[in-house]
Design an enzyme around this catalytic site. Structure first.
Site, mmCIF file in Angstrom:
data_model
loop_
_atom_site.group_PDB
_atom_site.id
_atom_site.type_symbol
_atom_site.label_atom_id
_atom_site.label_comp_id
_atom_site.label_asym_id
_atom_site.label_seq_id
_atom_site.Cartn_x
_atom_site.Cartn_y
_atom_site.Cartn_z
ATOM 1 N N ASP A 30 0.848 -1.256 -0.128
ATOM 2 C CA ASP A 30 -0.017 -0.036 0.002
ATOM 3 C C ASP A 30 0.993 1.226 -0.017
ATOM 4 O O ASP A 30 1.833 1.349 0.540
ATOM 5 C CB ASP A 30 -0.963 0.008 1.212
ATOM 6 C CG ASP A 30 -2.036 0.960 1.001
ATOM 7 O OD1 ASP A 30 -3.299 0.424 1.104
ATOM 8 O OD2 ASP A 30 -1.983 2.275 1.002
ATOM 9 N N HIS A 100 -10.351 -5.321 -3.571
ATOM 10 C CA HIS A 100 -8.851 -5.736 -3.085
ATOM 11 C C HIS A 100 -8.916 -5.996 -1.343
ATOM 12 O O HIS A 100 -10.001 -5.720 -0.840
ATOM 13 C CB HIS A 100 -7.921 -4.328 -2.857
ATOM 14 C CG HIS A 100 -8.584 -3.211 -2.724
ATOM 15 N ND1 HIS A 100 -9.395 -2.356 -3.441
ATOM 16 C CD2 HIS A 100 -8.326 -2.375 -1.559
ATOM 17 C CE1 HIS A 100 -9.932 -1.379 -2.644
ATOM 18 N NE2 HIS A 100 -9.074 -1.241 -1.297
ATOM 19 N N HIS A 102 -7.239 -5.876 2.163
ATOM 20 C CA HIS A 102 -6.142 -5.521 2.746
ATOM 21 C C HIS A 102 -5.467 -6.373 3.865
ATOM 22 O O HIS A 102 -6.135 -7.235 4.184
ATOM 23 C CB HIS A 102 -6.633 -4.290 3.790
ATOM 24 C CG HIS A 102 -7.014 -3.020 3.024
ATOM 25 N ND1 HIS A 102 -6.300 -1.664 2.734
ATOM 26 C CD2 HIS A 102 -7.958 -2.796 2.500
ATOM 27 C CE1 HIS A 102 -7.088 -0.815 2.093
ATOM 28 N NE2 HIS A 102 -8.177 -1.431 1.752
#
Ligand code: 5GP
Ligand code: ZN
Length: 114
Positions: A30, A100, A102
């Protein structure tokens, strides 16, 4: 999808620090990490979010979770635990409309989720 940020990362039009890749999945760091380990795991095929998945996607979604688990088992920073989450839509805090997951860890995470 042409103007999708994560599709552009898949196509290497935008650089990222890739940590895992196969024919269907990409994982990268990220850009604004919330924890010592903060990775984003995506399907290379554009799917908007968990609210858009179909029956045909169930193997792919399962595979993403399996690959996250395999990765986490190898990363010493994640040995004592980690968090996997996906944000969905506006109220869910999703800022990039490309599904997505995390993967967060490397510290004691806040127990509060919302
Ligand atoms: P969301 O808020 O949609 O659940 O998560 C989107 C994530 O993408 C955010 O954590 C944000 O920091 C990350 N992000 C946004 N733009 C970029 C980028 O250009 N590169 C990378 N590697 N991550 C990004
Ligand atoms: Zn996309």
């Amino acid at each position: 999808m042409k103007d999708c940020l994560f599709c552009r990362i898949v196509k290497r039009e935008i650089p990222s620090e890739i940590v895992y890749e196969d024919e269907e999945i990409l994982a990268f760091k990220d850009i604004s990490p919330q924890a010592p380990v903060h990775l984003l795991w995506i399907s290379k095929r554009h799917i908007e979010g968990l609210d858009e998945i179909a029956a045909q996607d169930q193997l792919l979604i399962g595979k993403i979770l399996l690959k996250i688990s395999e990765y986490a088992q190898k990363d010493e920073e994640l040995a004592s635990g980690y968090r996997v989450c996906t944000n969905i839509g506006l109220d869910g805090g999703q800022t990039v409309r490309h599904l997505h997951f995390h993967l967060l860890g490397g510290k004691v995470l806040e127990p509060k989720m919302a």
